[in-house]
Design a protein around this motif. Sequence first.
Motif, PDB file in Angstrom:
ATOM      1  N   VAL A 120       0.875  -1.175   0.000  1.00  0.00           N
ATOM      2  CA  VAL A 120       0.000   0.000   0.000  1.00  0.00           C
ATOM      3  C   VAL A 120       0.910   1.221   0.000  1.00  0.00           C
ATOM      4  O   VAL A 120       1.579   1.508   0.992  1.00  0.00           O
ATOM      5  CB  VAL A 120      -0.927   0.015   1.228  1.00  0.00           C
ATOM      6  CG1 VAL A 120      -1.964   1.124   1.076  1.00  0.00           C
ATOM      7  CG2 VAL A 120      -1.595  -1.339   1.408  1.00  0.00           C
ATOM      8  N   GLU A 121       0.961   1.882  -1.124  1.00  0.00           N
ATOM      9  CA  GLU A 121       1.928   2.972  -1.315  1.00  0.00           C
ATOM     10  C   GLU A 121       1.427   3.889  -2.418  1.00  0.00           C
ATOM     11  O   GLU A 121       1.030   3.427  -3.477  1.00  0.00           O
ATOM     12  CB  GLU A 121       3.289   2.345  -1.681  1.00  0.00           C
ATOM     13  CG  GLU A 121       4.382   3.315  -2.036  1.00  0.00           C
ATOM     14  CD  GLU A 121       4.669   4.297  -0.902  1.00  0.00           C
ATOM     15  OE1 GLU A 121       4.346   5.484  -1.080  1.00  0.00           O
ATOM     16  OE2 GLU A 121       5.179   3.870   0.143  1.00  0.00           O
ATOM     17  N   ASP A 122       1.418   5.201  -2.150  1.00  0.00           N
ATOM     18  CA  ASP A 122       0.920   6.133  -3.157  1.00  0.00           C
ATOM     19  C   ASP A 122       2.040   6.741  -4.018  1.00  0.00           C
ATOM     20  O   ASP A 122       1.753   7.430  -4.983  1.00  0.00           O
ATOM     21  CB  ASP A 122       0.100   7.251  -2.505  1.00  0.00           C
ATOM     22  CG  ASP A 122       0.896   8.009  -1.466  1.00  0.00           C
ATOM     23  OD1 ASP A 122       1.617   7.351  -0.680  1.00  0.00           O
ATOM     24  OD2 ASP A 122       0.814   9.243  -1.417  1.00  0.00           O
ATOM     25  N   GLU A 123       3.284   6.483  -3.672  1.00  0.00           N
ATOM     26  CA  GLU A 123       4.381   7.001  -4.494  1.00  0.00           C
ATOM     27  C   GLU A 123       4.733   5.956  -5.550  1.00  0.00           C
ATOM     28  O   GLU A 123       5.305   4.906  -5.228  1.00  0.00           O
ATOM     29  CB  GLU A 123       5.615   7.267  -3.635  1.00  0.00           C
ATOM     30  CG  GLU A 123       5.485   8.473  -2.718  1.00  0.00           C
ATOM     31  CD  GLU A 123       6.581   8.483  -1.667  1.00  0.00           C
ATOM     32  OE1 GLU A 123       7.765   8.335  -2.035  1.00  0.00           O
ATOM     33  OE2 GLU A 123       6.244   8.600  -0.483  1.00  0.00           O
ATOM     34  N   ALA A 124       4.370   6.277  -6.808  1.00  0.00           N
ATOM     35  CA  ALA A 124       4.528   5.295  -7.886  1.00  0.00           C
ATOM     36  C   ALA A 124       5.958   4.750  -8.032  1.00  0.00           C
ATOM     37  O   ALA A 124       6.131   3.547  -8.186  1.00  0.00           O
ATOM     38  CB  ALA A 124       4.030   5.885  -9.201  1.00  0.00           C
TER      39      ALA A 124
ATOM     40  N   LEU B  72       2.467  -1.397   4.652  1.00  0.00           N
ATOM     41  CA  LEU B  72       1.506  -0.303   4.710  1.00  0.00           C
ATOM     42  C   LEU B  72       2.175   1.036   4.959  1.00  0.00           C
ATOM     43  O   LEU B  72       2.754   1.268   6.026  1.00  0.00           O
ATOM     44  CB  LEU B  72       0.511  -0.628   5.836  1.00  0.00           C
ATOM     45  CG  LEU B  72      -0.634   0.311   6.116  1.00  0.00           C
ATOM     46  CD1 LEU B  72      -1.516   0.496   4.889  1.00  0.00           C
ATOM     47  CD2 LEU B  72      -1.465  -0.242   7.277  1.00  0.00           C
ATOM     48  N   ASP B  73       2.063   1.923   3.976  1.00  0.00           N
ATOM     49  CA  ASP B  73       2.620   3.268   4.136  1.00  0.00           C
ATOM     50  C   ASP B  73       1.785   4.054   5.139  1.00  0.00           C
ATOM     51  O   ASP B  73       0.569   3.928   5.193  1.00  0.00           O
ATOM     52  CB  ASP B  73       2.622   3.963   2.760  1.00  0.00           C
ATOM     53  CG  ASP B  73       3.409   5.261   2.791  1.00  0.00           C
ATOM     54  OD1 ASP B  73       4.334   5.373   3.616  1.00  0.00           O
ATOM     55  OD2 ASP B  73       3.089   6.167   1.992  1.00  0.00           O
ATOM     56  N   TRP B  74       2.457   4.864   5.906  1.00  0.00           N
ATOM     57  CA  TRP B  74       1.786   5.666   6.943  1.00  0.00           C
ATOM     58  C   TRP B  74       0.975   6.800   6.323  1.00  0.00           C
ATOM     59  O   TRP B  74      -0.174   7.026   6.659  1.00  0.00           O
ATOM     60  CB  TRP B  74       2.872   6.203   7.883  1.00  0.00           C
ATOM     61  CG  TRP B  74       2.435   7.102   8.986  1.00  0.00           C
ATOM     62  CD1 TRP B  74       1.918   8.357   8.863  1.00  0.00           C
ATOM     63  CD2 TRP B  74       2.507   6.818  10.373  1.00  0.00           C
ATOM     64  NE1 TRP B  74       1.663   8.875  10.095  1.00  0.00           N
ATOM     65  CE2 TRP B  74       2.017   7.965  11.049  1.00  0.00           C
ATOM     66  CE3 TRP B  74       2.945   5.717  11.123  1.00  0.00           C
ATOM     67  CZ2 TRP B  74       1.962   8.035  12.436  1.00  0.00           C
ATOM     68  CZ3 TRP B  74       2.884   5.799  12.502  1.00  0.00           C
ATOM     69  CH2 TRP B  74       2.390   6.940  13.152  1.00  0.00           C
ATOM     70  N   MET B  75       1.607   7.535   5.400  1.00  0.00           N
ATOM     71  CA  MET B  75       0.984   8.708   4.784  1.00  0.00           C
ATOM     72  C   MET B  75       0.313   8.310   3.480  1.00  0.00           C
ATOM     73  O   MET B  75       0.984   8.070   2.480  1.00  0.00           O
ATOM     74  CB  MET B  75       2.045   9.769   4.488  1.00  0.00           C
ATOM     75  CG  MET B  75       2.792  10.246   5.716  1.00  0.00           C
ATOM     76  SD  MET B  75       1.809  11.344   6.742  1.00  0.00           S
ATOM     77  CE  MET B  75       1.950  12.847   5.800  1.00  0.00           C
ATOM     78  N   LEU B  76      -1.013   8.227   3.502  1.00  0.00           N
ATOM     79  CA  LEU B  76      -1.758   7.790   2.325  1.00  0.00           C
ATOM     80  C   LEU B  76      -2.930   8.728   2.075  1.00  0.00           C
ATOM     81  O   LEU B  76      -3.480   9.285   3.017  1.00  0.00           O
ATOM     82  CB  LEU B  76      -2.334   6.391   2.566  1.00  0.00           C
ATOM     83  CG  LEU B  76      -1.395   5.205   2.582  1.00  0.00           C
ATOM     84  CD1 LEU B  76      -2.154   3.979   3.063  1.00  0.00           C
ATOM     85  CD2 LEU B  76      -0.797   4.950   1.200  1.00  0.00           C
TER      86      LEU B  76
ATOM     87  N   THR C 266      11.458   2.657   8.666  1.00  0.00           N
ATOM     88  CA  THR C 266      11.436   4.096   8.408  1.00  0.00           C
ATOM     89  C   THR C 266      12.068   4.413   7.058  1.00  0.00           C
ATOM     90  O   THR C 266      13.135   3.908   6.731  1.00  0.00           O
ATOM     91  CB  THR C 266      12.201   4.836   9.534  1.00  0.00           C
ATOM     92  OG1 THR C 266      11.643   4.442  10.777  1.00  0.00           O
ATOM     93  CG2 THR C 266      12.067   6.327   9.386  1.00  0.00           C
ATOM     94  N   LYS C 267      11.364   5.225   6.280  1.00  0.00           N
ATOM     95  CA  LYS C 267      11.903   5.694   5.003  1.00  0.00           C
ATOM     96  C   LYS C 267      12.999   6.721   5.257  1.00  0.00           C
ATOM     97  O   LYS C 267      12.842   7.541   6.166  1.00  0.00           O
ATOM     98  CB  LYS C 267      10.804   6.399   4.188  1.00  0.00           C
ATOM     99  CG  LYS C 267       9.811   5.499   3.529  1.00  0.00           C
ATOM    100  CD  LYS C 267       8.827   6.392   2.746  1.00  0.00           C
ATOM    101  CE  LYS C 267       7.687   5.587   2.173  1.00  0.00           C
ATOM    102  NZ  LYS C 267       6.658   6.455   1.553  1.00  0.00           N
ATOM    103  N   PRO C 268      14.062   6.766   4.481  1.00  0.00           N
ATOM    104  CA  PRO C 268      14.370   5.806   3.423  1.00  0.00           C
ATOM    105  C   PRO C 268      15.000   4.547   4.019  1.00  0.00           C
ATOM    106  O   PRO C 268      15.704   4.623   5.011  1.00  0.00           O
ATOM    107  CB  PRO C 268      15.398   6.563   2.580  1.00  0.00           C
ATOM    108  CG  PRO C 268      16.075   7.485   3.540  1.00  0.00           C
ATOM    109  CD  PRO C 268      15.086   7.811   4.620  1.00  0.00           C
TER     110      PRO C 268
END
Length: 238
Positions: A16-20, A60-64, A112-114
């Motif tokens: 689940v990630e909004d950054e393509a 699961l990405d935190w910021m979606l 944690t990203k990156p």
Amino acid sequence: MPEGFPGMAKPTILIVEDEAPLLTLLRYNLEKQGFRVEEATDGQEALLRVAENKPDLVLLDWMLPSLSGIEVCRQIRRRPATRDLPVIMVTARTEDQDAVRALDIGADDYITKPFAVEALLARIRALLRRSGTVPTKGTLTFLDLSMDQDAHRVVRNGRALHLGPTEYRLLEFFLMHPGRVFSREQMLDAVWGRDIHVEPRTVDVHIRRLRKAINAEGEVDIIRTVRSAGYALDLEEV
Ligand code: CA
């Protein structure tokens, strides 16, 4: 080393990630490691996918958009069907309280990203082992001999043994089926693989090397030759 999951269905990871670009990178790496990948680009879609076809693990990405990762995680935990679904939260922030919050609301782990892809893969594998999706490798033993499959270490009677790769696989195969007699053809299929053409007498060569490696002076030979049948990990019948 190619990972893969021989003998079992590919574990499915829902990303689940909004950054393509990150999604593409993760998909590429996970598929290369033998996983099946599903994707969702926002929180609502994530919940839909989970309900439709439960994956083995959710990254699961935190910021979606539409629904935050935290809320998605909360809802996954609230539903009985997905209460135990393994979830790794991906946080973009470095504050420790985010990580703590992720664990508080029921994420099994966080990164944690990156992050380095290898670190993520290690967490995914560890979590899949904990959840029982991927079998845990462990220690195989027979009498005074033990094989630590994770560390690739074989010890007999306190003595570390040095085995060639084929002898190691041969011994591992025997340890998984102690007492059972295998023909040379069966051993070729299981240890060398069906596609590789090897003469049956090659088995005898490797059995000889294996015996030499595992049996010290004065120790019982734990590989039994069964005339006109094959070999077994067993004691000679007296
Ligand atoms: Ca994001």
